[in-house]
Design a protein around this motif. Structure first.
Motif, mmCIF file in Angstrom:
data_model
loop_
_atom_site.group_PDB
_atom_site.id
_atom_site.type_symbol
_atom_site.label_atom_id
_atom_site.label_comp_id
_atom_site.label_asym_id
_atom_site.label_seq_id
_atom_site.Cartn_x
_atom_site.Cartn_y
_atom_site.Cartn_z
ATOM 1 N N ARG A 177 0.166 0.874 7.993
ATOM 2 C CA ARG A 177 0.193 2.320 7.727
ATOM 3 C C ARG A 177 -0.971 2.967 8.451
ATOM 4 O O ARG A 177 -1.929 2.290 8.820
ATOM 5 N N VAL A 195 0.651 -5.068 -11.183
ATOM 6 C CA VAL A 195 1.199 -3.860 -11.827
ATOM 7 C C VAL A 195 2.527 -3.479 -11.170
ATOM 8 O O VAL A 195 3.060 -2.399 -11.432
ATOM 9 N N GLY A 196 3.034 -4.359 -10.283
ATOM 10 C CA GLY A 196 4.291 -4.057 -9.575
ATOM 11 C C GLY A 196 5.487 -4.494 -10.404
ATOM 12 O O GLY A 196 5.983 -3.740 -11.244
ATOM 13 N N ARG A 197 5.942 -5.709 -10.168
ATOM 14 C CA ARG A 197 7.028 -6.282 -10.962
ATOM 15 C C ARG A 197 6.750 -7.760 -11.205
ATOM 16 O O ARG A 197 6.239 -8.457 -10.319
ATOM 17 N N ALA A 255 1.241 -4.399 -5.920
ATOM 18 C CA ALA A 255 1.674 -3.020 -6.216
ATOM 19 C C ALA A 255 2.995 -2.703 -5.526
ATOM 20 O O ALA A 255 3.278 -1.548 -5.239
ATOM 21 N N CYS A 256 3.788 -3.738 -5.246
ATOM 22 C CA CYS A 256 5.118 -3.481 -4.659
ATOM 23 C C CYS A 256 6.185 -3.667 -5.741
ATOM 24 O O CYS A 256 5.917 -4.232 -6.801
ATOM 25 N N GLY A 257 7.375 -3.187 -5.461
ATOM 26 C CA GLY A 257 8.467 -3.281 -6.423
ATOM 27 C C GLY A 257 9.134 -4.657 -6.388
ATOM 28 O O GLY A 257 8.770 -5.519 -5.575
ATOM 29 N N LEU A 294 0.858 -1.202 0.000
ATOM 30 C CA LEU A 294 0.000 0.000 0.000
ATOM 31 C C LEU A 294 0.891 1.248 0.000
ATOM 32 O O LEU A 294 0.866 2.060 0.918
ATOM 33 N N GLY A 295 1.713 1.361 -1.053
ATOM 34 C CA GLY A 295 2.541 2.563 -1.223
ATOM 35 C C GLY A 295 1.773 3.582 -2.033
ATOM 36 O O GLY A 295 0.559 3.692 -1.936
ATOM 37 N N ARG A 296 2.519 4.323 -2.858
ATOM 38 C CA ARG A 296 1.862 5.376 -3.647
ATOM 39 C C ARG A 296 0.868 4.788 -4.631
ATOM 40 O O ARG A 296 -0.289 5.223 -4.700
ATOM 41 N N ILE A 297 1.302 3.782 -5.394
ATOM 42 C CA ILE A 297 0.406 3.196 -6.401
ATOM 43 C C ILE A 297 -0.684 2.364 -5.719
ATOM 44 O O ILE A 297 -1.866 2.472 -6.057
ATOM 45 N N ASP A 356 0.303 -6.550 -16.018
ATOM 46 C CA ASP A 356 1.008 -5.529 -16.818
ATOM 47 C C ASP A 356 2.503 -5.798 -16.808
ATOM 48 O O ASP A 356 3.233 -5.225 -17.609
ATOM 49 N N HIS A 364 3.460 -3.923 -20.149
ATOM 50 C CA HIS A 364 4.132 -2.991 -19.221
ATOM 51 C C HIS A 364 3.888 -1.535 -19.643
ATOM 52 O O HIS A 364 4.825 -0.799 -19.964
ATOM 53 N N GLY A 407 1.825 0.611 -17.693
ATOM 54 C CA GLY A 407 1.162 1.293 -16.578
ATOM 55 C C GLY A 407 1.236 2.810 -16.645
ATOM 56 O O GLY A 407 0.242 3.505 -16.440
ATOM 57 N N GLU A 460 13.737 -9.283 -1.578
ATOM 58 C CA GLU A 460 12.730 -9.554 -0.529
ATOM 59 C C GLU A 460 11.360 -9.886 -1.096
ATOM 60 O O GLU A 460 10.595 -10.637 -0.496
ATOM 61 N N ARG A 498 5.299 -4.651 4.784
ATOM 62 C CA ARG A 498 6.199 -4.948 5.896
ATOM 63 C C ARG A 498 5.698 -4.369 7.209
ATOM 64 O O ARG A 498 6.014 -4.865 8.281
HETATM 65 P P1 NAP Z 1 6.187 2.798 -2.997
HETATM 66 O O1 NAP Z 1 5.394 4.012 -2.723
HETATM 67 O O2 NAP Z 1 7.578 2.717 -2.480
HETATM 68 O O3 NAP Z 1 5.355 1.538 -2.489
HETATM 69 C C1 NAP Z 1 5.905 0.249 -2.452
HETATM 70 C C2 NAP Z 1 5.076 -0.595 -1.514
HETATM 71 O O4 NAP Z 1 5.616 -1.924 -1.539
HETATM 72 C C3 NAP Z 1 5.069 -0.093 -0.095
HETATM 73 O O5 NAP Z 1 3.747 -0.054 0.359
HETATM 74 C C4 NAP Z 1 5.832 -1.169 0.675
HETATM 75 O O6 NAP Z 1 5.187 -1.330 1.917
HETATM 76 C C5 NAP Z 1 5.658 -2.397 -0.187
HETATM 77 N N1 NAP Z 1 6.776 -3.316 -0.001
HETATM 78 C C6 NAP Z 1 8.086 -3.075 -0.201
HETATM 79 N N2 NAP Z 1 8.815 -4.167 0.128
HETATM 80 C C7 NAP Z 1 7.939 -5.104 0.542
HETATM 81 C C8 NAP Z 1 8.070 -6.411 1.018
HETATM 82 N N3 NAP Z 1 9.276 -7.010 1.126
HETATM 83 N N4 NAP Z 1 6.951 -7.090 1.365
HETATM 84 C C9 NAP Z 1 5.738 -6.513 1.247
HETATM 85 N N5 NAP Z 1 5.554 -5.255 0.794
HETATM 86 C C10 NAP Z 1 6.635 -4.551 0.452
HETATM 87 O O7 NAP Z 1 6.324 2.541 -4.564
HETATM 88 P P2 NAP Z 1 5.289 2.940 -5.726
HETATM 89 O O8 NAP Z 1 5.661 4.270 -6.279
HETATM 90 O O9 NAP Z 1 3.907 2.700 -5.231
HETATM 91 O O10 NAP Z 1 5.712 1.861 -6.833
HETATM 92 C C11 NAP Z 1 5.640 0.478 -6.534
HETATM 93 C C12 NAP Z 1 6.220 -0.333 -7.673
HETATM 94 O O11 NAP Z 1 5.350 -0.293 -8.794
HETATM 95 C C13 NAP Z 1 7.563 0.173 -8.256
HETATM 96 O O12 NAP Z 1 8.649 -0.223 -7.452
HETATM 97 C C14 NAP Z 1 7.573 -0.473 -9.612
HETATM 98 O O13 NAP Z 1 8.171 -1.749 -9.528
HETATM 99 C C15 NAP Z 1 6.094 -0.644 -9.942
HETATM 100 N N6 NAP Z 1 5.679 0.229 -11.053
HETATM 101 C C16 NAP Z 1 5.108 -0.344 -12.141
HETATM 102 C C17 NAP Z 1 4.700 0.440 -13.199
HETATM 103 C C18 NAP Z 1 4.047 -0.156 -14.402
HETATM 104 O O14 NAP Z 1 4.146 0.421 -15.484
HETATM 105 N N7 NAP Z 1 3.361 -1.275 -14.261
HETATM 106 C C19 NAP Z 1 4.896 1.831 -13.162
HETATM 107 C C20 NAP Z 1 5.470 2.378 -12.029
HETATM 108 C C21 NAP Z 1 5.871 1.570 -10.972
HETATM 109 P P3 NAP Z 1 6.010 -1.519 3.282
HETATM 110 O O15 NAP Z 1 7.169 -0.571 3.222
HETATM 111 O O16 NAP Z 1 5.052 -1.239 4.357
HETATM 112 O O17 NAP Z 1 6.404 -2.943 3.236
#
Ligand code: NAP
Length: 309
Positions: A174, A225-227, A197-199, A148-151, A251, A274, A276, A203, A171
């Motif tokens: 929030r 839509v994460g990775r 929606a995580c990267g 539950l980050g930005r996306i 995606d 891909h 998004g 981990e 982890r």
């Molecule tokens: P963000 O704000 O940093 O959010 C990432 C989320 O992932 C956080 O809520 C974090 O929560 C969680 N996370 C990180 N490590 C984790 C773990 N080991 N276990 C469980 N949850 C974990 O990033 P964002 O800007 O939302 O972007 C997220 C990802 O989307 C990017 O890293 C990228 O890979 C992907 N993305 C894809 C596209 C597309 O075109 N499809 C475009 C942009 C981005 P906690 O810290 O609480 O664990």
């Protein structure tokens, strides 16, 4: 002006603005350029697709800042840069809406089988065979979010508009109004839809495994839509083929570009390549932010959107 190196084409806007800043375009230089001039480079512009690995970092001993286009930073050696005091920026925030829009597009397309229904009409089957098979309801059901980050938050906000019951995992909890579920397995058991929606990093690698897919279940739908690396793609194919998972909207894939036949040919799987963030408006904003990060660093030594990990 500090010496600025651009590793790869980023987009028309960024490329033009970086050229105005005097960037050297590495892809237009000869193979020996880095060895001859690497020690002069202080600023670097790159993208998540091109990245910046440990070898590139060691070729740039005076590097002070990296600005990378894209929200992911799995292709950047962030730890190596930090160890040398090099500031690293990515381009988050400006793409949240588009990625969340696409997640919802995939969610609705997979559950209501929109691409398959469209093919049904195109093939003349509506006229020949009559009604298309009934599908799965979206509104008012259970939405689980991994990350539950930005996306992820933008996905959740849209879920409120669909009257969804929303829970999430990550982890740590929030300060939000949704229920935090520490166990991904328990979240998948509870959810009708699970949105990743995580990267991607060591981990999160294969966090969504066979057990999670089985817990999501026969009528459950996985959205990613994460990775690609977050989902065990072989387990996903097996779960779909065994009828243990209801469907998927993806995606991002393991081994992209491209999708295995076993996923691409299925009516209950919707795949986008891909895309998004791939809208004119968002791509321009990402390009502008890539440049603005460098300008801010030049002005007062601080990046606008430093990578937080
Ligand atoms: P963000 O704000 O940093 O959010 C990432 C989320 O992932 C956080 O809520 C974090 O929560 C969680 N996370 C990180 N490590 C984790 C773990 N080991 N276990 C469980 N949850 C974990 O990033 P964002 O800007 O939302 O972007 C997220 C990802 O989307 C990017 O890293 C990228 O890979 C992907 N993305 C894809 C596209 C597309 O075109 N499809 C475009 C942009 C981005 P906690 O810290 O609480 O664990």
């Amino acid at each position: 002006m500090s010496s600025l190196l651009q590793l790869t084409p980023i987009g028309p806007l960024a490329d033009a603005l970086l050229a105005e800043m005097g960037a050297v375009r590495l892809w237009q230089e000869d193979a020996g350029w880095l060895a001859r001039h690497g020690a002069d480079v202080e600023l670097l512009a790159t993208s998540v697709r091109r990245g910046c690995d440990a070898a590139m970092l060691s070729a740039l001993p005076m590097l002070r800042a990296i600005s990378s286009w894209g929200a992911g930073y799995d292709t950047l050696d962030v730890a190596g840069a930090r160890a040398r005091g090099i500031a690293v920026a990515n381009t988050p925030d400006v793409l949240d809406d588009c990625v969340a829009d696409l997640a919802w597009g995939l969610l609705i397309a997979a559950s209501r089988r929109i691409p398959a229904a469209n093919r049904y009409v195109q093939a003349g089957e509506w006229r020949q065979l009559g009604q298309f098979p009934i599908t799965t309801k979206v509104s008012g059901r259970r939405l689980g979010i991994l990350g539950l980050g930005r996306i992820g938050s933008a996905v959740a906000r849209r879920g409120e508009g669909f009257s969804m019951d929303i829970r999430y995992t990550g982890r740590s909890p929030r300060d939000v109004g949704y229920v935090f579920e520490p166990s991904l397995l328990a979240l998948a058991e509870w959810a009708d839809f699970l949105v990743v929606a995580c990267g991607g990093d060591a981990e999160t690698f294969h966090l969504v495994d066979a057990a999670v897919l089985c817990a999501l279940g026969k009528s459950g739908i996985l959205i990613n839509v994460g990775r690609g690396s977050v989902v065990d793609q072989s387990a996903l194919v097996e779960a779909l083929e065994a009828g243990e998972l209801g469907g998927a909207g993806l995606d991002v894939l393991e081994g992209e570009p491209g999708a295995p036949e076993a996923l691409a040919r299925r009516d209950n799987v919707v795949i986008t390549p891909h895309v998004g963030s791939a809208t004119v408006q968002t791509r321009q904003a990402m390009e502008q932010l890539t440049v603005d990060n460098l300008k801010a660093f030049l002005q007062d030594g601080r990046l606008l959107t430093p990578v937080k990990s």
